[in-house]
Design a protein around this motif. Structure first.
Motif, PDB file in Angstrom:
ATOM      1  N   THR A 195       9.914 -63.446  14.785  1.00 21.97           N
ATOM      2  CA  THR A 195       8.445 -62.806  14.665  1.00 21.97           C
ATOM      3  C   THR A 195       7.598 -64.156  14.283  1.00 21.97           C
ATOM      4  O   THR A 195       6.304 -63.646  14.233  1.00 21.97           O
TER       5      THR A 195
ATOM      6  N   ARG B 290       3.999 -64.487  15.630  1.00 18.80           N
ATOM      7  CA  ARG B 290       3.391 -63.234  16.119  1.00 18.80           C
ATOM      8  C   ARG B 290       2.912 -62.079  15.447  1.00 18.80           C
ATOM      9  O   ARG B 290       3.023 -62.331  14.171  1.00 18.80           O
TER      10      ARG B 290
ATOM     11  N   ASP C  52       3.681 -57.503  19.050  1.00 17.82           N
ATOM     12  CA  ASP C  52       4.377 -58.448  19.532  1.00 17.82           C
ATOM     13  C   ASP C  52       5.629 -58.564  18.402  1.00 17.82           C
ATOM     14  O   ASP C  52       6.703 -59.029  18.287  1.00 17.82           O
ATOM     15  N   ALA C  53       4.959 -58.809  16.948  1.00 14.78           N
ATOM     16  CA  ALA C  53       5.993 -58.948  15.935  1.00 14.78           C
ATOM     17  C   ALA C  53       6.740 -57.719  15.650  1.00 14.78           C
ATOM     18  O   ALA C  53       7.753 -57.891  15.445  1.00 14.78           O
TER      19      ALA C  53
END
Length: 197
Positions: free
Chosen positions: A73, A76, A80-81
């Motif tokens: 992560t 991000r 996305d995370a």
């Protein structure tokens, strides 16, 4: 007498490997001793009991899983995370099933050892940090953390046990589940009066 080279960390690592191979609930002190080539009694110089050993496996797994999630992560945000977080969780659960199982039970371990362990605390920080990117605050943050944990754990547990018997691939459903979670987190329903307890 303590066997040279035998440490709590080595005992835990051996037990964790065994848990991944045969299942956490089937690990015994005798099996761990055989794997290490020592007598059962030698283990008790390093771990107090089977329960203590399981707690140590849980802490090891929490450290490992959290590190993978942190790496996935980093840098991000938003969807996305979320996807990177979820995929790292799922990959860890499938690659290390015994260790993963250990992380799902309450810790029964020396409180001082638990207090020094960074994995569980870092896992909470990562999860809350990722969700703050969606603009959530308490009590919604805690509710969202519980939703994610329930969804991820439920999915990977059913997947691992063969609980998805439909012809559609479980991966396709996983991707859609993450799409749905992202949409929900972006449109989180407002808290109602009186639901903060």
């Amino acid at each position: 007498m303590v066997r040279a080279g035998l440490t709590a960390e080595r005992v835990t690592a051996a037990a964790a490997e065994l848990a991944d191979e045969i299942g956490l609930d089937r690990v015994t002190m005798s099996q761990v001793a055989r794997r290490l080539g020592v007598k059962d009694a030698s283990l008790y110089a390093h771990v107090r009991s089977l329960e203590d050993l399981r707690g140590r496996i849980a802490l090891l797994a929490a450290d490992e899983k959290t590190l993978r999630i942190a790496e996935a992560t980093a840098g991000r945000a938003g969807k996305d995370a979320l996807v990177a977080f979820a995929n790292a969780w799922r990959e860890y659960a499938h690659r290390y099933p015994g260790r993963y199982t250990a992380t799902q039970a309450p810790l029964r371990i020396d409180p001082e050892l638990a207090a020094r362990a960074a994995g569980p605390r870092r896992a909470v920080e990562l999860t809350y940090g990722m969700l703050r990117g969606y603009g959530l605050a308490e009590p919604d943050l805690t509710d969202a953390v519980r939703l994610l944990r329930s969804t991820f754990h439920g999915f990977v547990s059913l997947e691992a046990s063969g609980g998805f018997a439909h012809e559609r691939s479980s991966h396709a459903s996983w991707v859609r589940a993450l799409d749905a979670l992202h949409s929900l987190l972006e449109h989180w329903p407002p808290s109602r009066d009186g639901d903060s307890s």
